[in-house]
Enzyme design. Structure first.
Site, PDB file in Angstrom:
ATOM      1  N   LEU A   1       1.390   4.725   0.107  1.00 40.47           N
ATOM      2  CA  LEU A   1       0.778   6.020   0.396  1.00 40.47           C
ATOM      3  C   LEU A   1       1.780   7.014   0.989  1.00 40.47           C
ATOM      4  O   LEU A   1       1.955   8.116   0.462  1.00 40.47           O
ATOM      5  CB  LEU A   1      -0.392   5.840   1.371  1.00 40.47           C
ATOM      6  CG  LEU A   1      -1.055   7.101   1.921  1.00 40.47           C
ATOM      7  CD1 LEU A   1      -1.776   7.864   0.820  1.00 40.47           C
ATOM      8  CD2 LEU A   1      -2.033   6.763   3.054  1.00 40.47           C
ATOM      9  N   SER A   2       2.460   6.607   2.045  1.00 43.23           N
ATOM     10  CA  SER A   2       3.313   7.541   2.806  1.00 43.23           C
ATOM     11  C   SER A   2       4.527   8.017   2.025  1.00 43.23           C
ATOM     12  O   SER A   2       5.058   7.319   1.166  1.00 43.23           O
ATOM     13  CB  SER A   2       3.802   6.865   4.089  1.00 43.23           C
ATOM     14  OG  SER A   2       2.719   6.559   4.905  1.00 43.23           O
TER      15      SER A   2
ATOM     16  N   PHE B   1       0.882  -1.172   0.000  1.00 39.55           N
ATOM     17  CA  PHE B   1       0.000   0.000   0.000  1.00 39.55           C
ATOM     18  C   PHE B   1       0.913   1.212   0.000  1.00 39.55           C
ATOM     19  O   PHE B   1       1.476   1.570   1.040  1.00 39.55           O
ATOM     20  CB  PHE B   1      -0.865  -0.061   1.270  1.00 39.55           C
ATOM     21  CG  PHE B   1      -2.026   0.879   1.291  1.00 39.55           C
ATOM     22  CD1 PHE B   1      -1.981   2.044   2.049  1.00 39.55           C
ATOM     23  CD2 PHE B   1      -3.176   0.586   0.572  1.00 39.55           C
ATOM     24  CE1 PHE B   1      -3.070   2.908   2.091  1.00 39.55           C
ATOM     25  CE2 PHE B   1      -4.272   1.447   0.610  1.00 39.55           C
ATOM     26  CZ  PHE B   1      -4.219   2.607   1.373  1.00 39.55           C
TER      27      PHE B   1
ATOM     28  N   ALA C   1       8.169  10.938   2.424  1.00 39.87           N
ATOM     29  CA  ALA C   1       9.033  11.599   3.405  1.00 39.87           C
ATOM     30  C   ALA C   1       8.314  12.788   4.037  1.00 39.87           C
ATOM     31  O   ALA C   1       8.399  13.031   5.232  1.00 39.87           O
ATOM     32  CB  ALA C   1      10.329  12.046   2.743  1.00 39.87           C
TER      33      ALA C   1
ATOM     34  N   GLU D   1      -0.441   2.743  10.226  1.00 42.56           N
ATOM     35  CA  GLU D   1      -1.860   2.773   9.876  1.00 42.56           C
ATOM     36  C   GLU D   1      -2.649   3.728  10.746  1.00 42.56           C
ATOM     37  O   GLU D   1      -3.758   3.434  11.186  1.00 42.56           O
ATOM     38  CB  GLU D   1      -2.478   1.359   9.883  1.00 42.56           C
ATOM     39  CG  GLU D   1      -2.339   0.698   8.519  1.00 42.56           C
ATOM     40  CD  GLU D   1      -3.315  -0.430   8.245  1.00 42.56           C
ATOM     41  OE1 GLU D   1      -2.819  -1.534   7.924  1.00 42.56           O
ATOM     42  OE2 GLU D   1      -4.533  -0.219   8.327  1.00 42.56           O
TER      43      GLU D   1
ATOM     44  N   SER E   1       5.556  -1.012   3.595  1.00 45.97           N
ATOM     45  CA  SER E   1       5.666  -2.412   4.043  1.00 45.97           C
ATOM     46  C   SER E   1       5.492  -3.371   2.876  1.00 45.97           C
ATOM     47  O   SER E   1       4.758  -3.080   1.935  1.00 45.97           O
ATOM     48  CB  SER E   1       4.570  -2.722   5.063  1.00 45.97           C
ATOM     49  OG  SER E   1       4.693  -1.902   6.187  1.00 45.97           O
TER      50      SER E   1
END
Lengths: 397, 267
Positions: free
Chosen positions: A137-138, A135, A140, A378, A172
């Protein structure tokens, strides 16, 4: 939404009582985890790597397509079963549990909910049988402030594909993933309303996976930066609609956190599994240490909190499965509390075991390291508290 | 070849059993039950024979309460084609049902099956982990007059109707040839490593046919008590005595003395 009749017992049976399908699924995961996974957990932690036979086993046993319909090669079960699987895996190795959790509760479900029939036909069979997902998304510059993401997707002149440029961080499963559910902005002038979800094959030219972070815990789970340099993605690989990515993201993470709660619950139970037999066996001053009142009070307290987490988590599962009951607050609450209880359990367990708990001879020190990220990923605990508070204010307005 | 595999619902091997206060038997309330591990080996062998095209149908059969549907479902998920559930509330752990009665019931199932297409091979586990009798398969073969091989460690299909079976004994393995089917084979630990029932197969197993029949209906008018009443009465069930603490000896001579004169294990 789920194809199954939600398992709502007419006579209000306890939320911790499961259907035959769910019990069989739980037992199947528990047997496999104890026989195949347990012997290699320490090695995977030390090498900071998943073992291929474990990953193959997850697919062969059907743990990677828990809710995917049979016609796509999945197991055709429900959300509660997926959470039970995550819990049972976490009880043995939280690193394997997180891989299975992200794959099932984030990627697979997002595709089932919002993917076009073509997208589902393309990806669901692969996701149930051989392709691990991440997934993405995140970044820096955007963790809790997820929608401040900078990864850009530019539409081609004929509209048939997008070119993606940017970097993701803390992703991850990234070393093992065959596909990324990537969030990028097609229209930064529209702010978060330009965020779009793309299915990006990991083998696409321009996708570069950086070295994994050297983490405190969950070490077998690869957490890598990913750079996208002029990565071309077909417009048909967009999940749902352009500009709706932010909405899909919020919705899927709302439910995904119930899966994290299940993982934390598994860790907490794993800690009790590791320590209770010892408390009954180890004697000091002629008495099993588990019979000293000071110890009794501690493990009874921890067990009570674990029970609360269990009830909260599976109740949240049933609320979500019902389809028409809002559950955002309860999902946040169970993730928040589960991570707190699991951390207390892991810490106490080491104390109960004394000196040996502090060594790598046992796996409890690993639970202590693994559990810490529970209050971070999460949705950090602060974000969960904020979510709960916001809903409470609405309730009291 | 059509294969019948009896599958028994027993206390899970990992459970620490407790004896009932009245010493009548083991406490089964709220106890985790599972498919008998040796029956699981038999199911695995039957499914492998089917995969090798040596068998065309595998039927699993279980005797017990309604929860046996789970036991049958596991066997079906491993690859059996259909199941037969003989419904009874009698305990299968020697306190109420014993091998002679169980073999009689299985014989009845085989008679019913032979009115259709007939069974060529019965694969049983060598014993169940609750009664540990190791008798049901052999009694069944005796009742039917079928050839039997016990403690199979390997089964090879030679040609149609001939099986070469490696058999475990206390002094080594011997190889026996079954020249003519039908036959009964009981399966030992070394025979195979059973597959995990995958989740998709566990779900698909729900759709496989399971015929449910009560003991009364199966015995068709015979006196149920006459057939099933145990021949041996269990007087009491007790826990084994707790392990005594070991002792330390100072030297090898003292060790030899203990082994020779106290434990009497060497001359």
């Amino acid at each position: 939404s789920s194809e199954h009749e939600p398992y709502l017992h007419q006579q209000h049976s306890p939320v911790t009582k499961f259907s035959e399908d769910e019990e069989m699924a739980r037992d199947a995961v528990r047997s496999w985890a104890n026989e195949e996974l347990r012997p290699v957990v320490r090695q995977m932690d030390e090498e900071a790597k998943h073992r291929p036979e474990i990953l193959n086993g997850l697919f062969e046993c059907g743990f990677m397509g828990m809710e995917i319909p049979e016609q796509y090669g999945g197991s055709g079960l429900n959300f509660t079963s997926a959470c039970l699987a995550v819990e049972e895996l976490a009880r043995v190795d939280p690193s394997v549990a997180i891989l299975v959790d992200i794959h099932n509760t984030l990627t697979n479900n997002a595709i089932r909910f919002w993917g076009s029939p073509t997208l589902q036909q393309k990806w669901l069979p692969r996701l149930s049988t051989d392709t691990i997902s991440s997934f993405a998304l995140s970044e820096a510059g955007s963790g809790s402030d997820a929608f401040a993401l900078q990864t850009r997707a530019e539409i081609s002149s004929d509209g048939s594909y997008y070119t993606i440029n940017g970097s993701k961080l803390w992703i991850s499963n990234s070393n093992e993933a065959g596909v990324f559910l990537l969030f990028a902005n097609v229209n930064p002038e529209n702010g978060y309303k330009g965020i779009t979800a793309f299915m990006v094959d990991a083998n696409t030219e321009g996708v570069m996976i950086g070295p994994p972070e050297n983490k405190l815990g969950l070490r077998a789970s690869s957490t890598c930066p990913i750079t996208f340099e002029n990565v071309k993605v077909d417009a048909s690989d967009i999940l749902g609609e352009v500009g709706m990515g932010y909405k899909y993201c919020i919705n899927i993470l709302n439910e995904g956190r119930i899966g994290i709660a299940a993982q934390q619950l598994g860790i907490a139970k794993g800690c009790l599994d590791a320590s209770m037999p010892y408390l009954l066996e180890r004697k000091q001053f002629g008495t099993p240490i588990g019979e000293f009142q000071g110890m009794e009070h501690q493990y009874a307290q921890i067990a009570t909190e674990i029970h609360a987490v269990e009830v909260m988590t599976y109740n949240a599962c049933r609320m979500k499965e019902a389809g028409n009951i809002p559950f955002v607050k309860e999902a946040s609450m169970c993730k928040l509390y589960a991570s707190q209880v699991a951390e207390r359990a892991a810490s106490k367990t080491i104390e109960w075991l004394g000196g040996i708990g502090f060594t790598k001879d046992l796996l409890v020190e690993k639970f202590y390291r693994d559990v810490k990220v529970g209050s971070i990923y999460e949705g950090t605990s602060n974000i969960q508290l904020q979510t709960i508070a916001k809903i409470m204010r609405e309730e009291y307005r | 070849m059509r294969i019948l595999v009896p599958v028994k619902r027993v206390v899970d091997y990992a459970v620490r059993v407790r004896v009932l206060p009245d010493k009548s038997g083991v406490d089964l309330s709220n106890t985790k039950m599972s498919l008998n591990p040796f029956c699981e080996i038999a199911v695995e062998e039957a499914v492998r024979l089917k995969e090798k095209k040596a068998a065309e149908e595998v039927i699993c059969v279980s005797i017990g309460p309604k929860q046996c549907t789970e036991t049958l479902r596991t066997a079906l998920a491993m690859g059996c084609d259909r199941g037969v559930h003989i419904l009874t509330d009698k305990r299968g752990d020697y306190t109420e049902l014993q091998p002679l009665g169980i073999a009689t019931l299985l014989k009845k199932v085989l008679e019913k099956e032979s009115s259709e297409q007939g069974v060529d091979l019965v694969l049983t586990g060598k014993q169940s982990i609750d009664s540990d009798c190791g008798q049901t398969g052999t009694m069944l073969a005796g009742m039917l007059g079928w050839p039997q091989v016990t403690y199979a460690a390997n089964i090879d299909v030679e040609e149609e109707g001939r099986l070469l079976v490696e058999r475990e004994t206390d002094s080594g393995t011997e190889t026996l040839k079954i020249n003519k089917l039908p036959a009964v084979i009981s399966c030992d630990l070394r025979l195979n490593e059973p597959r995990y029932a995958t989740l998709p197969n566990i779900m698909k197993a729900k759709k496989k046919k399971v015929d449910v029949i009560t003991v009364e209906d199966l015995l068709e008018g015979q006196d149920v008590d006459a057939v099933l009443t145990p021949r041996n009465r269990v007087l009491e069930v007790v826990e084994p005595p707790p392990r005594k603490e070991g002792i330390k000896v100072d030297d090898v001579d003292a060790l030899l003395d203990k082994l020779r004169n106290e434990a009497a294990v060497i001359s």
